[in-house]
Scaffold this motif. Structure first.
Motif, short mmCIF file in Angstrom:
data_model
loop_
_atom_site.label_atom_id
_atom_site.label_comp_id
_atom_site.label_asym_id
_atom_site.label_seq_id
_atom_site.Cartn_x
_atom_site.Cartn_y
_atom_site.Cartn_z
N VAL A 93 1.15 -8.13 18.66
CA VAL A 93 0.04 -8.01 17.72
C VAL A 93 0.53 -8.22 16.30
N ARG A 94 1.68 -7.64 15.97
CA ARG A 94 2.21 -7.79 14.62
C ARG A 94 2.57 -9.24 14.34
N GLU A 95 3.18 -9.90 15.31
CA GLU A 95 3.55 -11.30 15.11
C GLU A 95 2.31 -12.17 14.97
N ALA A 96 1.26 -11.85 15.72
CA ALA A 96 0.01 -12.60 15.59
C ALA A 96 -0.58 -12.42 14.20
N SER A 97 -0.49 -11.21 13.66
CA SER A 97 -0.97 -10.96 12.30
C SER A 97 -0.16 -11.74 11.29
N LEU A 115 0.44 -5.82 4.08
CA LEU A 115 -0.43 -5.56 5.23
C LEU A 115 -0.45 -4.09 5.62
N GLN A 116 0.39 -3.29 4.99
CA GLN A 116 0.38 -1.87 5.27
C GLN A 116 -0.19 -1.06 4.11
N SER A 117 -0.92 -1.72 3.24
CA SER A 117 -1.46 -1.02 2.08
C SER A 117 -2.44 0.07 2.48
N ALA A 118 -3.25 -0.19 3.51
CA ALA A 118 -4.21 0.83 3.94
C ALA A 118 -3.48 2.07 4.46
N PHE A 119 -2.42 1.85 5.22
CA PHE A 119 -1.63 2.97 5.71
C PHE A 119 -0.96 3.69 4.56
N ARG A 120 -0.45 2.92 3.58
CA ARG A 120 0.24 3.53 2.44
C ARG A 120 -0.69 4.38 1.59
N ALA A 173 2.28 11.12 20.77
CA ALA A 173 1.79 11.16 19.39
C ALA A 173 2.42 10.06 18.55
N PHE A 174 3.71 9.84 18.71
CA PHE A 174 4.37 8.79 17.94
C PHE A 174 3.90 7.40 18.36
N GLU A 175 3.64 7.22 19.65
CA GLU A 175 3.11 5.93 20.10
C GLU A 175 1.71 5.71 19.53
N ALA A 176 0.91 6.77 19.48
CA ALA A 176 -0.42 6.65 18.90
C ALA A 176 -0.33 6.29 17.42
N ALA A 177 0.65 6.85 16.71
CA ALA A 177 0.83 6.52 15.29
C ALA A 177 1.21 5.06 15.12
N LEU A 178 2.04 4.52 16.01
CA LEU A 178 2.40 3.11 15.95
C LEU A 178 1.18 2.22 16.18
N VAL A 179 0.36 2.61 17.15
CA VAL A 179 -0.86 1.85 17.41
C VAL A 179 -1.76 1.87 16.18
N TYR A 180 -1.87 3.02 15.54
CA TYR A 180 -2.72 3.16 14.35
C TYR A 180 -2.22 2.28 13.22
N ARG A 181 -0.91 2.30 12.97
CA ARG A 181 -0.35 1.46 11.91
C ARG A 181 -0.55 -0.02 12.21
N ALA A 194 -3.26 -5.22 11.25
CA ALA A 194 -4.03 -6.34 11.78
C ALA A 194 -5.34 -6.50 11.03
N ARG A 195 -5.97 -5.37 10.70
CA ARG A 195 -7.23 -5.43 9.94
C ARG A 195 -7.00 -5.98 8.54
N GLU A 196 -5.87 -5.57 7.94
CA GLU A 196 -5.56 -6.05 6.59
C GLU A 196 -5.27 -7.55 6.60
N ALA A 197 -4.69 -8.04 7.71
CA ALA A 197 -4.37 -9.47 7.80
C ALA A 197 -5.61 -10.33 7.72
N ASP A 198 -6.74 -9.80 8.14
CA ASP A 198 -7.99 -10.55 8.09
C ASP A 198 -8.53 -10.70 6.68
#
Length: 279
Positions: A150-154, A189-194, A251-259, A264-268
């Motif tokens: 997913v990250r590479e696609a973004s 692309l991580q501005s929303a997370f930041r 929980a950590f896997e869920a955090a990775l999915v969230y990031r 991916a949303r920011e890439a759009d």
């Protein structure tokens, strides 16, 4: 056979690794790898095979109820497993098949020890526990590559829109934290997370300086807690350790999915101009 030094071995370590590997395994694995490189001709695949044999021996000990011996052999098996990559990078002797063998060896060790423990306990709860451990272990190693896709696609989408060369966020942060973001030359692309977690970059930098990745509860820590630390305190400790670390791993896997979803949303929303891209 060789004139390698400890510095040569240290240079083969991964730039960032799990905290368990960095602090509890590499200090031993690096010195054993130095002895192996200078005084034997064993190949990386040979080390992987040895690691698998030690893993089988560990499983046998768990099945026999010898939990402390099983823990010691599991630790030794993982330590040897950490040596094969170092030897491969040091001597340039790695093979494509070795990647498969290393992956399969890890799965065999975990499944064998989990079900070995269940056999030794002879109880239904232990069988369910073993099944849960194996499922979580497989999920972790399936989820990681899929998130990478997913990250590479973004990244590809941003590259097509901007013509820029993507760079990893850790590289930019270590060189000059957020400098390129501030001067506008980077699309982050991580501005929303930041924005949601402004402390995260400082935390990541602190860990990176110690060669530790931010995924603090990965499969490696999950295995170590259940099969190395907990067995020293008995079967009940293995149960509670599996439940606690399994919850943390999820929980950590869920955090990775969230990031990844935020990136991916920011890439759009990237602007069509030639820029470097931060992913």
């Amino acid at each position: 056979m060789g004139g390698f030094t400890l510095d040569d071995i240290l240079a083969t370590r991964k730039p960032r690794d799990s905290w368990w590997t960095v602090f509890a395994v590499d200090p031993v694995a690096c010195r054993l790898a130095l002895l192996t490189a200078n005084h034997t001709s064993i190949t990386p695949n040979g080390l992987t095979g040895l690691s698998m044999l030690l893993g089988v021996a560990s499983a046998a000990c768990f099945a026999a109820g010898e939990l402390a011996a099983g823990a010691a052999l599991f630790y030794l098996s993982f330590t040897v497993d950490c040596m094969d990559g170092k030897i491969a990078r040091l001597k340039g002797s790695g093979t494509s098949f070795g990647l498969w063998l290393d992956y399969v060896g890890d799965r065999v060790r975990v499944a064998g020890c989990a079900f070995g423990f269940a056999f030794g306990e002879g109880a239904l709860w232990a069988l369910w526990l073993a099944a849960g451990i194996v499922v979580l272990d497989l999920f972790r190693y399936v989820n990681g590559p899929q998130l990478l896709r997913v990250r590479e696609a973004s990244r590809d989408r941003v590259r097509a829109a901007t013509g820029g060369d993507p760079v990893f966020v850790e590289d930019v942060l270590l060189a000059d934290p957020l400098a390129d973001v501030r001067d506008g030359s980077v699309v982050d692309l991580q501005s929303a997370f930041r924005r949601r977690f402004p402390w995260f970059d400082r935390f990541r930098l602190f860990l990176a300086r110690h060669r530790v990745r931010t995924h603090l509860m990965s499969g490696i820590e999950f295995h170590a807690a259940i099969f190395v630390v907990a067995p020293l305190f008995g079967a009940a400790a293995m149960l509670w350790s599996a439940l606690a670390t399994g919850a943390l791993l999820t929980a950590f896997e869920a955090a990775l999915v969230y990031r990844t979803w935020l990136a991916a949303r920011e890439a759009d929303r990237v602007v069509p101009e030639r820029v470097k891209v931060l992913v």
